[in-house]
Design a protein around this motif. Structure first.
Motif, PDB file in Angstrom:
ATOM      1  N   PRO A 158       0.958  -0.951  -0.120  1.00 18.13           N
ATOM      2  CA  PRO A 158       0.041  -0.005  -0.009  1.00 18.13           C
ATOM      3  C   PRO A 158       0.916   1.380   0.086  1.00 18.13           C
ATOM      4  N   GLU A 159       0.286   2.420  -0.651  1.00 15.63           N
ATOM      5  CA  GLU A 159       0.977   3.481  -0.557  1.00 15.63           C
ATOM      6  C   GLU A 159       1.256   4.140   0.935  1.00 15.63           C
ATOM      7  N   GLY A 160       2.361   4.787   1.021  1.00 13.54           N
ATOM      8  CA  GLY A 160       2.246   5.419   2.454  1.00 13.54           C
ATOM      9  C   GLY A 160       3.098   4.612   3.484  1.00 13.54           C
ATOM     10  N   LEU A 161       3.358   3.221   2.917  1.00 10.68           N
ATOM     11  CA  LEU A 161       4.117   2.557   3.853  1.00 10.68           C
ATOM     12  C   LEU A 161       5.612   2.992   3.973  1.00 10.68           C
ATOM     13  N   ALA A 162       6.088   3.000   5.034  1.00 17.22           N
ATOM     14  CA  ALA A 162       7.679   3.491   5.239  1.00 17.22           C
ATOM     15  C   ALA A 162       8.218   2.608   6.297  1.00 17.22           C
ATOM     16  N   PRO A 163       9.841   2.564   6.068  1.00 19.79           N
ATOM     17  CA  PRO A 163      10.496   2.162   6.895  1.00 19.79           C
ATOM     18  C   PRO A 163      10.150   2.541   8.473  1.00 19.79           C
ATOM     19  N   GLY A 164      10.138   1.566   9.340  1.00 20.42           N
ATOM     20  CA  GLY A 164      10.037   1.862  10.764  1.00 20.42           C
ATOM     21  C   GLY A 164       8.275   1.715  10.977  1.00 20.42           C
ATOM     22  N   ASP A 165       7.552   1.372  10.176  1.00 20.01           N
ATOM     23  CA  ASP A 165       6.506   0.851  10.510  1.00 20.01           C
ATOM     24  C   ASP A 165       6.031  -0.449  11.304  1.00 20.01           C
ATOM     25  N   ILE A 166       5.307  -0.541  12.336  1.00 17.67           N
ATOM     26  CA  ILE A 166       5.293  -1.805  13.079  1.00 17.67           C
ATOM     27  C   ILE A 166       3.736  -2.524  12.611  1.00 17.67           C
ATOM     28  N   LEU A 167       4.173  -3.630  12.280  1.00 22.38           N
ATOM     29  CA  LEU A 167       2.948  -4.479  11.849  1.00 22.38           C
ATOM     30  C   LEU A 167       2.684  -5.660  13.120  1.00 22.38           C
ATOM     31  N   LYS A 168       1.519  -5.906  13.376  1.00 24.26           N
ATOM     32  CA  LYS A 168       1.252  -6.844  14.455  1.00 24.26           C
ATOM     33  C   LYS A 168       0.847  -8.107  13.747  1.00 24.26           C
ATOM     34  N   ASN A 169       1.145  -9.307  14.554  1.00 28.17           N
ATOM     35  CA  ASN A 169       0.790 -10.514  14.036  1.00 28.17           C
ATOM     36  C   ASN A 169       1.025 -10.923  12.612  1.00 28.17           C
ATOM     37  N   LEU A 170       2.271 -10.819  12.187  1.00 34.24           N
ATOM     38  CA  LEU A 170       2.658 -11.022  11.098  1.00 34.24           C
ATOM     39  C   LEU A 170       2.788 -12.826  10.831  1.00 34.24           C
ATOM     40  N   GLN A 171       2.376 -13.471  10.284  1.00 35.44           N
ATOM     41  CA  GLN A 171       1.938 -14.814  10.206  1.00 35.44           C
ATOM     42  C   GLN A 171       2.969 -15.557   9.018  1.00 35.44           C
ATOM     43  N   VAL A 172       3.822 -16.590   9.604  1.00 37.24           N
ATOM     44  CA  VAL A 172       4.726 -17.347   8.576  1.00 37.24           C
ATOM     45  C   VAL A 172       4.420 -18.649   8.603  1.00 37.24           C
ATOM     46  N   GLU A 173       4.104 -19.037   7.247  1.00 44.11           N
ATOM     47  CA  GLU A 173       3.608 -20.347   7.265  1.00 44.11           C
ATOM     48  C   GLU A 173       4.582 -21.147   6.483  1.00 44.11           C
ATOM     49  N   MET A 174       5.160 -22.341   7.082  1.00 44.25           N
ATOM     50  CA  MET A 174       6.397 -23.060   6.646  1.00 44.25           C
ATOM     51  C   MET A 174       6.194 -24.608   6.591  1.00 44.25           C
ATOM     52  N   GLY A 175       5.003 -24.915   6.128  1.00 46.65           N
ATOM     53  CA  GLY A 175       4.639 -26.157   5.861  1.00 46.65           C
ATOM     54  C   GLY A 175       5.097 -27.261   7.008  1.00 46.65           C
ATOM     55  N   ASP A 176       5.729 -28.014   6.617  1.00 51.65           N
ATOM     56  CA  ASP A 176       6.102 -29.231   7.713  1.00 51.65           C
ATOM     57  C   ASP A 176       6.986 -28.573   8.970  1.00 51.65           C
ATOM     58  N   TYR A 177       7.615 -27.249   8.562  1.00 49.74           N
ATOM     59  CA  TYR A 177       8.357 -26.781   9.557  1.00 49.74           C
ATOM     60  C   TYR A 177       7.670 -25.981  10.665  1.00 49.74           C
ATOM     61  N   GLY A 178       6.176 -25.806  10.385  1.00 48.49           N
ATOM     62  CA  GLY A 178       5.261 -25.221  11.417  1.00 48.49           C
ATOM     63  C   GLY A 178       5.201 -23.765  10.902  1.00 48.49           C
ATOM     64  N   GLN A 179       4.318 -23.051  11.907  1.00 50.96           N
ATOM     65  CA  GLN A 179       3.973 -21.771  11.688  1.00 50.96           C
ATOM     66  C   GLN A 179       4.159 -20.876  12.689  1.00 50.96           C
ATOM     67  N   PHE A 180       4.580 -19.648  12.266  1.00 48.43           N
ATOM     68  CA  PHE A 180       5.062 -18.607  13.650  1.00 48.43           C
ATOM     69  C   PHE A 180       3.982 -17.342  13.311  1.00 48.43           C
ATOM     70  N   GLN A 181       3.728 -16.642  14.414  1.00 46.12           N
ATOM     71  CA  GLN A 181       3.141 -15.427  14.377  1.00 46.12           C
ATOM     72  C   GLN A 181       3.970 -14.414  15.277  1.00 46.12           C
ATOM     73  N   MET A 182       4.336 -13.169  14.710  1.00 46.47           N
ATOM     74  CA  MET A 182       5.033 -12.258  15.766  1.00 46.47           C
ATOM     75  C   MET A 182       4.724 -10.975  15.047  1.00 46.47           C
ATOM     76  N   ASP A 183       5.245  -9.729  15.989  1.00 47.01           N
ATOM     77  CA  ASP A 183       5.141  -8.534  15.566  1.00 47.01           C
ATOM     78  C   ASP A 183       6.513  -8.179  15.011  1.00 47.01           C
ATOM     79  N   VAL A 184       6.432  -7.469  13.893  1.00 48.57           N
ATOM     80  CA  VAL A 184       7.714  -7.019  13.131  1.00 48.57           C
ATOM     81  C   VAL A 184       7.655  -5.385  12.865  1.00 48.57           C
ATOM     82  N   GLN A 185       8.971  -5.111  12.498  1.00 42.80           N
ATOM     83  CA  GLN A 185       9.053  -3.693  11.931  1.00 42.80           C
ATOM     84  C   GLN A 185       9.531  -3.570  10.685  1.00 42.80           C
ATOM     85  N   LEU A 186       9.126  -2.828   9.809  1.00 39.75           N
ATOM     86  CA  LEU A 186       9.515  -2.961   8.276  1.00 39.75           C
ATOM     87  C   LEU A 186      10.737  -2.191   8.260  1.00 39.75           C
TER      88      LEU A 186
END
Length: 244
Positions: free
Chosen positions: A161-189
């Motif tokens: 999306p427009e307006g996205l900038a480094p430093g923005d915080i995203l809550k609950n990013l989902q990472v799906e890794m098949g047989d290795y499992g899945q993770f959910q965590m907060d991240v910073q761009l």
């Protein structure tokens, strides 16, 4: 230790070496055991100023190879440092009524502080997916390009999306890794970039690439991520060996 010759990273003497390893023991950080005939993942069970004790691996064949190996290389990544040490050999002992490896405590080890964590690249098939909710409420799915204990890099199938900038915080990013499992965590761009490749039709394909830093990784999740990173590193080495 490769390409590092700075004495500030060297821990010398039984007290310094054992204290560093006790930190790994306390956090239950996975340890990669490598020697000339193979490698596997283990963990520390006990450390004092005379010896260290490691858990057996999941494969009895790997365990037997380790007992006959010499110059065994141990590595672990925790709290921003790469721990590296070598022991001359293993012996088999019983620890809490279960078989384990014992080795004399080495005189030195390397605790290499690094600005960036070791980074691995997942296989092209299957694709590992990530998804998030942007600050404006929209959602987007990405392809995972690389992974470390510090963060991830992703490729977008459409423009963010427009307006996205480094430093923005995203809550609950989902990472799906098949047989290795899945993770959910907060991240910073961290950065917004482009990935350019030449297609089979000799056309330039440009894909948005985003880099994220994990805001916080709980100890349990850090251990899970480290297990995944070790597994992906071993998979990449096995593929490289087959094509040599």
């Amino acid at each position: 230790m490769k390409e590092v010759d700075n004495e500030q990273f060297l821990k010398r003497g039984p007290l310094a070496v054992s204290n560093t390893l006790k930190d790994l023991l306390k956090s239950q950080t996975p340890v990669m055991v490598s020697h000339s005939r193979g490698q596997f993942i283990s963990k520390l069970l006990y450390v004092d100023q005379q010896q260290l004790i490691l858990d057996y691996g999941s494969s009895s064949f790997d365990n037997q190879l380790a007992l006959t190996a010499e110059n065994i290389y141990l590595t672990a990544d925790a709290q921003g440092a790469r721990i590296e040490l070598t022991v001359p050999s293993f012996s088999s002992v019983s620890y809490e009524n279960l078989p384990a490896f014992s080795a004399a405590l080495p005189e030195t080890l390397w605790a290499i502080q690094r600005r960036e964590f070791f980074r691995v690249y997942p296989p092209l098939d299957p694709i590992f997916w990530c998804s998030c909710v942007w600050p404006d409420g929209s959602t987007q799915r990405f392809r995972l390009q690389d992974l470390s204990l510090g963060g991830i890099g992703v490729l977008c199938d459409s423009e963010p999306p427009e307006g996205l900038a480094p430093g923005d915080i995203l809550k609950n990013l989902q990472v799906e890794m098949g047989d290795y499992g899945q993770f959910q965590m907060d991240v910073q761009l961290i950065s917004i970039g482009k990935r350019s490749v030449i297609s089979s039709k000799n056309e330039m394909l440009v894909t948005p690439r985003l880099s994220f830093r994990f805001s916080y990784v709980p100890p349990v999740q850090e251990r899970q991520l480290q297990q995944v990173i070790f597994a992906l590193e071993r998979l990449a080495r096995e593929k490289a060996t087959r094509f040599q």
